[in-house]
Design a protein around this motif. Structure first.
Motif, PDB file in Angstrom:
ATOM      1  N   THR A 102     -14.833 -12.358 -64.535  1.00  0.00           N
ATOM      2  CA  THR A 102     -15.396 -11.242 -65.294  1.00  0.00           C
ATOM      3  C   THR A 102     -15.624 -10.001 -64.449  1.00  0.00           C
ATOM      4  O   THR A 102     -16.071  -8.982 -64.962  1.00  0.00           O
ATOM      5  CB  THR A 102     -16.724 -11.657 -65.947  1.00  0.00           C
ATOM      6  N   ALA A 103     -15.337 -10.081 -63.158  1.00  0.00           N
ATOM      7  CA  ALA A 103     -15.515  -8.929 -62.267  1.00  0.00           C
ATOM      8  C   ALA A 103     -14.198  -8.182 -62.123  1.00  0.00           C
ATOM      9  O   ALA A 103     -13.156  -8.796 -61.870  1.00  0.00           O
ATOM     10  CB  ALA A 103     -16.012  -9.381 -60.904  1.00  0.00           C
ATOM     11  N   SER A 104     -14.259  -6.871 -62.247  1.00  0.00           N
ATOM     12  CA  SER A 104     -13.028  -6.084 -62.201  1.00  0.00           C
ATOM     13  C   SER A 104     -12.304  -6.233 -60.866  1.00  0.00           C
ATOM     14  O   SER A 104     -11.066  -6.173 -60.820  1.00  0.00           O
ATOM     15  CB  SER A 104     -13.333  -4.615 -62.470  1.00  0.00           C
ATOM     16  N   ARG A 105     -13.031  -6.482 -59.785  1.00  0.00           N
ATOM     17  CA  ARG A 105     -12.397  -6.583 -58.468  1.00  0.00           C
ATOM     18  C   ARG A 105     -11.518  -7.829 -58.361  1.00  0.00           C
ATOM     19  O   ARG A 105     -10.708  -7.951 -57.450  1.00  0.00           O
ATOM     20  CB  ARG A 105     -13.460  -6.627 -57.372  1.00  0.00           C
ATOM     21  N   GLU A 106     -11.664  -8.763 -59.301  1.00  0.00           N
ATOM     22  CA  GLU A 106     -10.884  -9.993 -59.267  1.00  0.00           C
ATOM     23  C   GLU A 106      -9.647  -9.921 -60.151  1.00  0.00           C
ATOM     24  O   GLU A 106      -8.997 -10.930 -60.399  1.00  0.00           O
ATOM     25  CB  GLU A 106     -11.771 -11.163 -59.691  1.00  0.00           C
ATOM     26  N   TYR A 107      -9.341  -8.719 -60.641  1.00  0.00           N
ATOM     27  CA  TYR A 107      -8.139  -8.487 -61.421  1.00  0.00           C
ATOM     28  C   TYR A 107      -7.154  -7.681 -60.594  1.00  0.00           C
ATOM     29  O   TYR A 107      -7.529  -6.761 -59.867  1.00  0.00           O
ATOM     30  CB  TYR A 107      -8.482  -7.773 -62.735  1.00  0.00           C
ATOM     31  N   ASP A 108      -5.879  -8.059 -60.708  1.00  0.00           N
ATOM     32  CA  ASP A 108      -4.861  -7.537 -59.795  1.00  0.00           C
ATOM     33  C   ASP A 108      -4.023  -6.410 -60.397  1.00  0.00           C
ATOM     34  O   ASP A 108      -3.524  -5.554 -59.666  1.00  0.00           O
ATOM     35  CB  ASP A 108      -3.922  -8.674 -59.385  1.00  0.00           C
ATOM     36  N   TYR A 109      -3.810  -6.431 -61.686  1.00  0.00           N
ATOM     37  CA  TYR A 109      -2.960  -5.441 -62.343  1.00  0.00           C
ATOM     38  C   TYR A 109      -3.715  -4.845 -63.529  1.00  0.00           C
ATOM     39  O   TYR A 109      -4.428  -5.561 -64.237  1.00  0.00           O
ATOM     40  CB  TYR A 109      -1.651  -6.072 -62.827  1.00  0.00           C
ATOM     41  N   TRP A 110      -3.485  -3.549 -63.729  1.00  0.00           N
ATOM     42  CA  TRP A 110      -4.214  -2.812 -64.757  1.00  0.00           C
ATOM     43  C   TRP A 110      -3.274  -1.935 -65.572  1.00  0.00           C
ATOM     44  O   TRP A 110      -2.294  -1.400 -65.041  1.00  0.00           O
ATOM     45  CB  TRP A 110      -5.275  -1.910 -64.113  1.00  0.00           C
ATOM     46  N   GLY A 111      -3.629  -1.778 -66.855  1.00  0.00           N
ATOM     47  CA  GLY A 111      -2.938  -0.809 -67.682  1.00  0.00           C
ATOM     48  C   GLY A 111      -3.533   0.575 -67.503  1.00  0.00           C
ATOM     49  O   GLY A 111      -4.483   0.762 -66.735  1.00  0.00           O
ATOM     50  N   GLN A 112      -3.002   1.532 -68.253  1.00  0.00           N
ATOM     51  CA  GLN A 112      -3.435   2.924 -68.100  1.00  0.00           C
ATOM     52  C   GLN A 112      -4.644   3.243 -68.972  1.00  0.00           C
ATOM     53  O   GLN A 112      -5.260   4.287 -68.811  1.00  0.00           O
ATOM     54  CB  GLN A 112      -2.280   3.878 -68.448  1.00  0.00           C
ATOM     55  N   GLY A 113      -4.960   2.373 -69.902  1.00  0.00           N
ATOM     56  CA  GLY A 113      -6.135   2.548 -70.753  1.00  0.00           C
ATOM     57  C   GLY A 113      -5.813   3.185 -72.093  1.00  0.00           C
ATOM     58  O   GLY A 113      -4.836   3.922 -72.242  1.00  0.00           O
ATOM     59  N   THR A 114      -6.652   2.890 -73.079  1.00  0.00           N
ATOM     60  CA  THR A 114      -6.537   3.500 -74.400  1.00  0.00           C
ATOM     61  C   THR A 114      -7.942   3.879 -74.869  1.00  0.00           C
ATOM     62  O   THR A 114      -8.890   3.113 -74.707  1.00  0.00           O
ATOM     63  CB  THR A 114      -5.842   2.547 -75.401  1.00  0.00           C
ATOM     64  N   GLN A 115      -8.068   5.075 -75.424  1.00  0.00           N
ATOM     65  CA  GLN A 115      -9.372   5.605 -75.806  1.00  0.00           C
ATOM     66  C   GLN A 115      -9.812   5.045 -77.153  1.00  0.00           C
ATOM     67  O   GLN A 115      -9.050   5.066 -78.129  1.00  0.00           O
ATOM     68  CB  GLN A 115      -9.332   7.130 -75.887  1.00  0.00           C
ATOM     69  N   VAL A 116     -11.034   4.563 -77.198  1.00  0.00           N
ATOM     70  CA  VAL A 116     -11.683   4.154 -78.442  1.00  0.00           C
ATOM     71  C   VAL A 116     -12.917   5.026 -78.633  1.00  0.00           C
ATOM     72  O   VAL A 116     -13.776   5.084 -77.751  1.00  0.00           O
ATOM     73  CB  VAL A 116     -12.075   2.666 -78.416  1.00  0.00           C
ATOM     74  N   THR A 117     -12.986   5.703 -79.760  1.00  0.00           N
ATOM     75  CA  THR A 117     -14.129   6.552 -80.066  1.00  0.00           C
ATOM     76  C   THR A 117     -14.721   6.119 -81.398  1.00  0.00           C
ATOM     77  O   THR A 117     -14.010   6.055 -82.405  1.00  0.00           O
ATOM     78  CB  THR A 117     -13.723   8.029 -80.140  1.00  0.00           C
ATOM     79  N   VAL A 118     -16.008   5.813 -81.387  1.00  0.00           N
ATOM     80  CA  VAL A 118     -16.710   5.369 -82.591  1.00  0.00           C
ATOM     81  C   VAL A 118     -17.732   6.440 -82.965  1.00  0.00           C
ATOM     82  O   VAL A 118     -18.650   6.714 -82.188  1.00  0.00           O
ATOM     83  CB  VAL A 118     -17.394   4.013 -82.373  1.00  0.00           C
ATOM     84  N   SER A 119     -17.559   7.010 -84.130  1.00  0.00           N
ATOM     85  CA  SER A 119     -18.470   8.061 -84.569  1.00  0.00           C
ATOM     86  C   SER A 119     -19.608   7.463 -85.397  1.00  0.00           C
ATOM     87  O   SER A 119     -19.428   6.474 -86.103  1.00  0.00           O
ATOM     88  CB  SER A 119     -17.720   9.099 -85.398  1.00  0.00           C
ATOM     89  N   SER A 120     -20.770   8.104 -85.299  1.00  0.00           N
ATOM     90  CA  SER A 120     -21.945   7.593 -86.019  1.00  0.00           C
ATOM     91  C   SER A 120     -22.043   8.184 -87.412  1.00  0.00           C
ATOM     92  O   SER A 120     -21.326   9.093 -87.772  1.00  0.00           O
ATOM     93  CB  SER A 120     -23.215   7.905 -85.235  1.00  0.00           C
TER      94      SER A 120
END
Length: 120
Positions: A102-120
């Motif tokens: 569950t720690a990010s330092r123990e992951y070797d490969y990463w994607g570029q990310g995708t934005q999630v925005t939740v409006s109230s």
């Protein structure tokens, strides 16, 4: 070398749902989702073993998010229901050679990310 591409992010109202996908090229083992809000650290969201038999969730998303994978398609998913404004973040998928991390330092490969925005 593993390449990861996330998709499925967007803008949704509170209480709504989104499904994120992470397409992988190359061999994968355990996979996970993390998220990072502006000015905050990258936090663990969920992880899944290679077989899909084992899953782990952050307390903040338990009962609302479901992680799954389809190894035939080399794709991992995150079904997000009952979204809240505090779920707003960039969501990243990642691959780890280790089991149940569950720690990010123990992951070797990463994607570029995708934005999630939740409006109230």
């Amino acid at each position: 070398q593993v390449q990861l591409v996330e998709s499925g992010g967007g803008l949704v109202q509170a209480g709504g749902s989104l499904r994120l996908s992470c397409a992988a090229s190359g061999g994968t083992n355990s996979m996970g989702w993390f998220r990072q809000a502006p000015g905050k650290e990258r936090d663990f969201v969920a992880a899944i073993s290679w077989s899909g038999a084992h899953t782990w969730y952050a307390d903040s998303v338990k009962g609302r998010f479901t992680i799954s994978r389809d190894n035939a398609k080399n794709t991992m998913y995150l079904q997000m229901n009952s979204l809240k404004p505090e779920d707003t973040a960039v969501y990243y998928c990642a691959v780890s050679r280790l089991f149940g991390r569950t720690a990010s330092r123990e992951y070797d490969y990463w994607g570029q990310g995708t934005q999630v925005t939740v409006s109230s």
